[in-house]
Design a protein around this motif. Structure first.
Motif, PDB file in Angstrom:
ATOM      1  N   ASP A 274       0.814  -1.101  -0.632  1.00 40.40           N
ATOM      2  CA  ASP A 274      -0.013  -0.256   0.271  1.00 40.40           C
ATOM      3  C   ASP A 274       0.809   0.802  -0.004  1.00 40.40           C
ATOM      4  OD1 ASP A 274      -2.697  -0.698  -0.356  1.00 40.40           O
ATOM      5  OD2 ASP A 274      -2.106  -2.136   1.871  1.00 40.40           O
TER       6      ASP A 274
ATOM      7  N   ILE B 246      -9.422   1.598   2.434  1.00 39.98           N
ATOM      8  CA  ILE B 246      -8.802   0.815   4.064  1.00 39.98           C
ATOM      9  C   ILE B 246      -9.367   1.750   5.276  1.00 39.98           C
ATOM     10  CG2 ILE B 246      -7.352  -0.440   4.972  1.00 39.98           C
ATOM     11  CD1 ILE B 246      -5.820  -0.797   2.008  1.00 39.98           C
TER      12      ILE B 246
ATOM     13  N   THR C 154      -0.298  -1.795  14.938  1.00 41.91           N
ATOM     14  CA  THR C 154      -2.036  -1.680  13.803  1.00 41.91           C
ATOM     15  C   THR C 154      -3.085  -1.528  14.311  1.00 41.91           C
ATOM     16  OG1 THR C 154      -1.796  -4.303  13.340  1.00 41.91           O
ATOM     17  CG2 THR C 154      -0.611  -2.826  11.333  1.00 41.91           C
TER      18      THR C 154
ATOM     19  N   LEU D 289      -9.808  -8.623   8.372  1.00 39.63           N
ATOM     20  CA  LEU D 289      -9.131  -8.655   7.297  1.00 39.63           C
ATOM     21  C   LEU D 289     -10.348  -8.596   5.850  1.00 39.63           C
ATOM     22  CD1 LEU D 289      -6.418 -10.782   8.136  1.00 39.63           C
ATOM     23  CD2 LEU D 289      -6.084  -8.121   7.887  1.00 39.63           C
TER      24      LEU D 289
ATOM     25  N   HIS E 161     -10.635  -4.704   3.565  1.00 35.08           N
ATOM     26  CA  HIS E 161     -10.687  -5.007   2.372  1.00 35.08           C
ATOM     27  C   HIS E 161     -11.537  -4.956   1.086  1.00 35.08           C
ATOM     28  CE1 HIS E 161      -5.980  -5.868   4.381  1.00 35.08           C
ATOM     29  NE2 HIS E 161      -5.913  -5.203   3.554  1.00 35.08           N
TER      30      HIS E 161
ATOM     31  N   THR F 228       3.527  -7.119   3.379  1.00 30.80           N
ATOM     32  CA  THR F 228       3.189  -5.994   3.382  1.00 30.80           C
ATOM     33  C   THR F 228       2.093  -6.765   4.629  1.00 30.80           C
ATOM     34  OG1 THR F 228       0.136  -5.210   2.689  1.00 30.80           O
ATOM     35  CG2 THR F 228       1.290  -8.293   2.022  1.00 30.80           C
TER      36      THR F 228
ATOM     37  N   GLY G  54      -0.624  -5.927   5.301  1.00 30.17           N
ATOM     38  CA  GLY G  54      -2.133  -6.238   5.058  1.00 30.17           C
ATOM     39  C   GLY G  54      -1.715  -8.248   4.425  1.00 30.17           C
ATOM     40  N   ASP G  55      -3.434  -8.696   3.842  1.00 26.45           N
ATOM     41  CA  ASP G  55      -3.512  -9.855   3.797  1.00 26.45           C
ATOM     42  C   ASP G  55      -3.624 -10.450   2.378  1.00 26.45           C
ATOM     43  OD1 ASP G  55      -6.157  -8.986   2.853  1.00 26.45           O
ATOM     44  OD2 ASP G  55      -7.164 -10.452   4.055  1.00 26.45           O
TER      45      ASP G  55
ATOM     46  N   HIS H 225      -6.476  -9.457  -0.332  1.00 29.32           N
ATOM     47  CA  HIS H 225      -5.474  -8.118  -0.253  1.00 29.32           C
ATOM     48  C   HIS H 225      -4.753  -7.178  -0.975  1.00 29.32           C
ATOM     49  CE1 HIS H 225      -5.662  -3.008  -0.565  1.00 29.32           C
ATOM     50  NE2 HIS H 225      -4.491  -3.993   0.384  1.00 29.32           N
TER      51      HIS H 225
ATOM     52  N   ASP I 174       2.548 -12.029   3.839  1.00 24.40           N
ATOM     53  CA  ASP I 174       1.156 -11.178   4.591  1.00 24.40           C
ATOM     54  C   ASP I 174       1.276 -10.824   6.007  1.00 24.40           C
ATOM     55  OD1 ASP I 174       0.426 -13.503   4.706  1.00 24.40           O
ATOM     56  OD2 ASP I 174      -2.143 -13.040   3.933  1.00 24.40           O
TER      57      ASP I 174
END
Length: 247
Positions: free
Chosen positions: A33, A47, A79, A96, A100, A128, A130-131, A134, A153
């Motif tokens: 991201d 997000i 996070t 998650l 997303h 990332t 994120g997962d 995503h 991830d």
């Protein structure tokens, strides 16, 4: 800071080192991201809005209260997910999936970026907080999915986010790459401390038009980011310049 150099398609480049520092790099590690897509695409704003909605619904808060609490959790735990797991024992998969659930059509395919990544010698990874779903949807929207060896991830990291050292150790253990022969690209300077200490070549991605702010702070504060080797507001142009420098 040793000076500034003009690079092809890049303009004045704030950095401490010559681009030939990338010679010998065999693993190219990219945050997702605001790194593989530009800040101005505004995907991460979606997000953030979803995270606020999740917090609002979970804790029965007003919008402004939820936003404030979200920021508190982010700063304390790295996070919001980590914070909510610690303080409210939430289901990470549910979180998650919810945050997303966004519109990826705001991203335009970037064949130039894809070509530059494909031309880099060695393996390429997405790393990332994120997962994976995503990351996969984002890479697909950008048209760059085929250029990466793997995605590491937040689930691969056992839900412990960057910049925790153990997460980088897990990444290195899973991928088997040598930090001394790796380069990392990130939009958050704090996430480059550990990679730099491990021996990676580090590049900070900043928003378009913000270079003068970064350079002013660099000059005024006497190089406040010793763990950042290079800075760019144009990842595609920068990678093209790197390819030119390493032949």
């Amino acid at each position: 800071m040793t000076g500034k150099q003009s690079l092809p398609n890049e303009g004045p480049q704030a950095h401490r080192n010559d681009l030939r520092l990338f010679k010998g790099v065999e693993a190219w590690v990219f945050d997702l991201d605001n790194t593989l897509y530009p800040h101005e695409a505004d995907l991460f704003t979606q997000i953030n809005a979803q995270i606020a909605r999740y917090v609002q619904k979970l804790l029965d808060l007003g919008h402004d209260e939820a936003m404030a609490h979200q920021k508190e959790l982010y700063h304390e735990y790295g996070t919001t997910l980590r914070g909510l797991m610690t303080t409210h024992n939430i289901d990470p998969d549910d979180y998650l999936q919810f945050v997303h659930d966004i519109d990826y059509s705001v991203l335009d395919p970037n064949p130039e970026l894809g070509a530059a990544i494909a031309a880099l010698p060695g393996k390429k990874f997405i790393f990332t907080n994120g997962d994976r779903p995503h990351a996969e949807r984002t890479a697909a929207a950008l048209g760059i999915s085929d250029h990466f060896e793997d995605i590491f991830d937040i689930v691969s990291a056992d839900l412990v986010p960057k910049p925790n050292r153990e997460t980088y150790d897990k990444f290195l253990g899973q991928t088997g790459i040598s930090p001394a022969r790796a380069a990392m690209f990130e939009d958050l300077a704090k996430n480059l401390h550990v990679p730099h200490a491990l021996g990676m070549c580090t590049t900070l991605i900043i928003p378009a038009g913000s270079r003068h702010v970064f350079e002013d702070s660099w000059d005024l504060e006497g190089e406040p980011y010793p763990h950042v080797d290079f800075v760019t507001e144009d990842l595609t142009g920068f990678l093209k310049a790197v390819l030119g420098a390493i032949g």
